[in-house]
Motif scaffolding. Sequence first.
Motif, short mmCIF file in Angstrom:
data_model
loop_
_atom_site.label_atom_id
_atom_site.label_comp_id
_atom_site.label_asym_id
_atom_site.label_seq_id
_atom_site.Cartn_x
_atom_site.Cartn_y
_atom_site.Cartn_z
N UNK A 40 7.08 12.56 -0.03
CA UNK A 40 6.61 14.10 0.38
C UNK A 40 5.16 14.26 -0.20
N UNK A 41 4.80 13.71 -1.09
CA UNK A 41 3.43 13.82 -1.70
C UNK A 41 2.29 12.80 -1.07
N UNK A 42 2.64 11.87 -0.41
CA UNK A 42 1.88 10.83 0.17
C UNK A 42 2.44 9.47 0.48
N UNK A 43 1.43 8.61 0.82
CA UNK A 43 1.63 7.27 1.07
C UNK A 43 1.65 6.41 -0.18
N UNK A 44 2.87 5.40 -0.32
CA UNK A 44 2.72 4.70 -1.47
C UNK A 44 3.23 3.36 -1.06
N UNK A 45 3.12 2.15 -1.85
CA UNK A 45 3.65 0.96 -1.48
C UNK A 45 5.00 0.81 -2.34
N UNK A 46 5.43 -0.13 -2.10
CA UNK A 46 7.17 -0.27 -2.76
C UNK A 46 7.06 -0.31 -4.46
N UNK A 47 6.06 -0.88 -4.90
CA UNK A 47 5.88 -0.94 -6.61
C UNK A 47 5.77 0.60 -6.95
N UNK A 77 1.01 -1.67 7.29
CA UNK A 77 0.64 -2.97 6.44
C UNK A 77 -0.78 -2.93 6.09
N UNK A 78 -1.38 -3.27 5.00
CA UNK A 78 -2.74 -3.41 4.67
C UNK A 78 -2.82 -4.82 3.81
N UNK A 79 -3.15 -5.93 4.22
CA UNK A 79 -3.29 -7.13 3.89
C UNK A 79 -1.74 -7.52 3.17
N UNK A 80 -1.47 -7.63 2.10
CA UNK A 80 -0.16 -8.17 1.63
C UNK A 80 1.15 -6.99 1.44
N UNK A 81 0.23 -5.93 1.30
CA UNK A 81 1.15 -4.65 0.73
C UNK A 81 1.34 -3.84 2.08
N UNK A 82 2.83 -3.19 2.11
CA UNK A 82 2.89 -2.28 3.03
C UNK A 82 3.28 -0.79 2.38
N UNK A 83 2.29 0.10 3.04
CA UNK A 83 2.43 1.38 2.59
C UNK A 83 3.16 2.24 3.25
N UNK A 84 4.14 3.00 2.78
CA UNK A 84 5.27 3.93 3.29
C UNK A 84 5.03 5.23 3.26
#
Length: 107
Positions: A40-47, A77-84
């Motif tokens: 709810x505060x932004x876009x983040x990758x899994x880690x 997807x951005x390179x090898x990372x997926x941002x959710x």
Amino acid sequence: MQISTATASPAIAAETVEALAETFRLLGDPTRVRIVHALSTGEFCVHEIADRVGISESAVSHQLRLMRAQRIVRGRREGRCVYYTLDDQHILSLFQQGLRHVTEEAR
């Protein structure tokens, strides 16, 4: 606020009822609530989500897979990372309204 019961509302299609119930079921899990709160505060990758929520990356990935299937979150997807991020404003509104409901003082 009182809800009027004088006017009958039209029936909801069975598949719509099932989809809505599944959305609420998925949002009813404490781990998934924490993930929604983080997103709810932004876009983040899994880690980053794992760090914010305090669970393993594999546990986050599992939860995100379930949430993606129900259109609660979406990935980019951005390179090898997926941002959710949360799928749309409706999910954010459901979360915020639920949070307001449980944190308001009893009347």
